[in-house]
Design an enzyme around this catalytic site. Structure first.
Site, PDB file in Angstrom:
ATOM      1  N   HIS A 147      -1.455  -4.333  15.975  1.00 58.08           N
ATOM      2  CA  HIS A 147      -0.663  -3.466  16.859  1.00 58.08           C
ATOM      3  C   HIS A 147      -1.521  -3.140  18.082  1.00 58.08           C
ATOM      4  O   HIS A 147      -2.754  -3.108  17.982  1.00 58.08           O
ATOM      5  CB  HIS A 147      -0.345  -2.188  16.075  1.00 58.08           C
ATOM      6  CG  HIS A 147       0.598  -1.245  16.734  1.00 58.08           C
ATOM      7  ND1 HIS A 147       0.202  -0.352  17.701  1.00 58.08           N
ATOM      8  CD2 HIS A 147       1.923  -1.021  16.566  1.00 58.08           C
ATOM      9  CE1 HIS A 147       1.232   0.382  18.082  1.00 58.08           C
ATOM     10  NE2 HIS A 147       2.294  -0.015  17.410  1.00 58.08           N
ATOM     11  N   GLN A 228       1.087   1.206   8.445  1.00 59.58           N
ATOM     12  CA  GLN A 228       2.293   0.702   7.768  1.00 59.58           C
ATOM     13  C   GLN A 228       2.132   0.636   6.256  1.00 59.58           C
ATOM     14  O   GLN A 228       3.049   0.171   5.573  1.00 59.58           O
ATOM     15  CB  GLN A 228       2.655  -0.701   8.300  1.00 59.58           C
ATOM     16  CG  GLN A 228       3.073  -0.729   9.753  1.00 59.58           C
ATOM     17  CD  GLN A 228       4.389   0.015  10.016  1.00 59.58           C
ATOM     18  OE1 GLN A 228       5.150   0.318   9.099  1.00 59.58           O
ATOM     19  NE2 GLN A 228       4.655   0.310  11.273  1.00 59.58           N
ATOM     20  N   CYS A 390       5.031  -3.508  20.027  1.00 59.46           N
ATOM     21  CA  CYS A 390       3.597  -3.327  20.333  1.00 59.46           C
ATOM     22  C   CYS A 390       2.755  -4.451  19.747  1.00 59.46           C
ATOM     23  O   CYS A 390       1.643  -4.221  19.238  1.00 59.46           O
ATOM     24  CB  CYS A 390       3.078  -1.961  19.870  1.00 59.46           C
ATOM     25  SG  CYS A 390       3.915  -0.596  20.664  1.00 59.46           S
TER      26      CYS A 390
HETATM   27  N1  7TS Z   1      -0.773   0.437  13.722  1.00 59.43           N
HETATM   28  C1  7TS Z   1       0.345  -0.117  13.214  1.00 59.43           C
HETATM   29  C2  7TS Z   1       0.240  -1.285  12.283  1.00 59.43           C
HETATM   30  C3  7TS Z   1       1.578   0.410  13.568  1.00 59.43           C
HETATM   31  O1  7TS Z   1       2.682  -0.131  13.074  1.00 59.43           O
HETATM   32  C4  7TS Z   1       1.647   1.516  14.448  1.00 59.43           C
HETATM   33  C5  7TS Z   1       2.955   2.084  14.932  1.00 59.43           C
HETATM   34  C6  7TS Z   1       0.453   2.071  14.915  1.00 59.43           C
HETATM   35  C7  7TS Z   1      -0.745   1.498  14.525  1.00 59.43           C
HETATM   36  C8  7TS Z   1       0.420   3.276  15.784  1.00 59.43           C
HETATM   37  O2  7TS Z   1       0.843   4.404  15.088  1.00 59.43           O
HETATM   38  P1  7TS Z   1       1.020   5.812  15.846  1.00 59.43           P
HETATM   39  O3  7TS Z   1       1.618   6.702  14.810  1.00 59.43           O
HETATM   40  O4  7TS Z   1      -0.327   6.246  16.279  1.00 59.43           O
HETATM   41  O5  7TS Z   1       1.930   5.537  16.998  1.00 59.43           O
HETATM   42  N2  7TS Z   1       4.022   1.195  14.849  1.00 59.43           N
HETATM   43  C9  7TS Z   1       5.245   1.372  15.360  1.00 59.43           C
HETATM   44  C10 7TS Z   1       6.257   0.449  15.202  1.00 59.43           C
HETATM   45  O6  7TS Z   1       6.147  -0.591  14.567  1.00 59.43           O
HETATM   46  N3  7TS Z   1       7.373   0.878  15.818  1.00 59.43           N
HETATM   47  O7  7TS Z   1       7.097   2.063  16.402  1.00 59.43           O
HETATM   48  C11 7TS Z   1       5.776   2.381  16.133  1.00 59.43           C
END
Ligand code: 7TS
Length: 433
Positions: A147, A228, A390
């Site tokens: 991501h 995830q 992303c």
């Molecule tokens: N890493 C992974 C694998 C993710 O899926 C996400 C967010 C993040 C990091 C970042 O998480 P945050 O809570 O700090 O934003 N993924 C997603 C998605 O798949 N759709 O919206 C956010």
């Protein structure tokens, strides 16, 4: 499935009922959808089918109540007052830290830092550990499926320090890491290896215990992105042998704005603070200061007290269900959805493995843009996500601009797969006509 059953039981502090092989396996699974008020609504004239759990999960009533109760009963700042409310708030906040340590199998609550989420946690490691330990000639190893949150902070760090980035390749649409390349990329110049546990686009579950062991043998520090996976699979950082692990509360039935960085105590002790302010010091002079020990060293300013407490409640909720049972539920729905989408939606291109996968399924309907898929599905009451998720570099590698994505969680049902497929068939008929 056996790989979930073979893991050590989660220390929830509560007894689970029922047979390991039963599903649902205990009382907490009965009427589970009733625990989530938001699920019971109509969207565009249809009962809501929420399949955007990889973006954020919904919150059970106990988590919502924990927030309300904190503000109604205990609201005060922590670590400073000696009045009753401040003592209660401090005790509940630190109890949430203890709960988080148990949830992750950490050796002590001192290894748990509350952050704003996964992005914040990874930036903490990059700024603090990375700034102190990386320099020209060093290599940061990532995978091609990361991501942006587990890519851009390392790019910024590389720019600051002169370190270089390197990637473990992903093998085609099935999305598995090409582990045959690991010896080539995991060389002694690699000082840090950061990788995701579960891909938010491919739904692939990476062999993170093996990756940690290989990195350790090479002397590299490991960062696991558990955004995830933390609310979906059992995780035990001790057994895993990782150095850092990042998660977001909002993807695991907890509130937004709260997350965790787990860090191995010896590393945290040696790391400099990354943000200055109140609460993170032991002594301040006009021209210099000394820091409090971890985790306070990394929590400058008033923390997100209510959300941390509610996250602890979300962990209770997940462990009452059993994370191994949640993993089986996700995998069962995703495997079924994958097979049915393949069989019943002509021409669909599915990403990720057919089985042994998490609940995230990305797909491309040829001739229909992902944003059209999501807009039409919404008209049928089905919430999907469309875009690059992303994962822009991964999308480009796979020759895609975007995908549509259905992501399942503990409250989703087989009937909702039916609704998803009916919506996609309708979209195809519309665009064919
Ligand atoms: N890493 C992974 C694998 C993710 O899926 C996400 C967010 C993040 C990091 C970042 O998480 P945050 O809570 O700090 O934003 N993924 C997603 C998605 O798949 N759709 O919206 C956010």
């Amino acid at each position: 499935m056996d790989r979930f059953l073979s893991r050590s039981p989660v220390a929830s502090g509560r007894e689970r009922e029922g047979d390991e092989n039963d599903f649902p396996m205990n009382k907490a699974w009965a009427n589970l959808r009733d625990d989530f008020p938001v699920l019971h609504q109509q969207v565009n004239g249809h009962p809501l089918v929420y399949l955007d759990n990889a973006a954020t999960s919904h919150k059970p009533r106990c988590v919502i109540n924990a927030l309300a109760q904190f503000y109604e009963r205990d609201n005060a700042n922590v670590h400073r007052g000696i009045h009753a409310l401040s003592n209660r708030a401090t005790a509940a906040y630190e109890a949430a830290r203890e709960r988080s340590a148990r949830f992750l199998g950490a050796a002590s609550a001192h290894e748990i830092i509350f952050t704003a989420g996964t992005t914040d946690s990874i930036n903490l490691v990059a700024c603090s550990w990375g700034g102190a330990n990386l320099g020209r000639g060093d290599v940061i190893l990532l995978t091609e499926m990361e991501h942006h949150s587990n890519m851009v902070p390392w790019q910024l760090l590389a720019r600051r320090t002169g370190a270089r980035l390197r990637y473990v390749p992903v093998l085609g649409d099935e999305g598995r890491l090409d582990l045959s390349q690991l010896d080539r990329v995991l060389t002694p110049e690699v000082k840090l290896f950061a990788f995701t546990h579960v891909s938010n686009t491919l739904g692939v579950i990476n062999p993170i215990t093996e990756l940690c062991a290989r990195a350790r043998a090479c002397g590299a520090v490991t960062v696991v992105d558990a955004a995830q996976s933390a609310g979906h699979l059992p995780i035990d950082v001790g057994a895993l042998g990782c150095d850092f692990l990042a998660l977001s509360g909002h993807k695991m039935c907890g509130p937004t704005g709260i997350g965790i960085l787990y860090g191995r105590q010896a590393l945290l002790d040696a790391m400099p603070p990354w943000r200055g302010g109140g609460s993170m010091i032991s002594n301040v002079e006009y021209f210099e200061s000394r820091w409090a020990p971890a985790p306070q060293k990394f929590e400058a300013g008033t923390p997100n007290i209510a959300d941390a407490i509610a996250l602890g409640r979300a962990m209770d909720y997940l462990d009452d269900l059993g994370r191994d049972a949640i993993a089986r539920h996700d995998e069962k729905l995703a495997t079924l959805a994958y097979a049915r989408l393949k069989a019943e939606v002509p021409g669909i291109r599915l990403l990720g493995p057919a089985e042994h996968r998490s609940g995230v399924i990305s797909f491309d309907l040829p001739g229909v843009h992902a944003h059209d898929v999501v807009t039409f599905a919404d008209q049928e009451g089905v919430a999907l996500r469309g875009g690059h998720h992303c994962n822009q570099p991964l999308m480009r590698k796979l020759g895609l601009a975007s995908t549509s994505r259905a992501s399942f969680y503990l409250y989703n049902t087989e009937d909702e797969i039916e609704r998803l497929i009916a919506a996609l068939r309708k979209i195809q008929r519309f665009f064919a006509g």
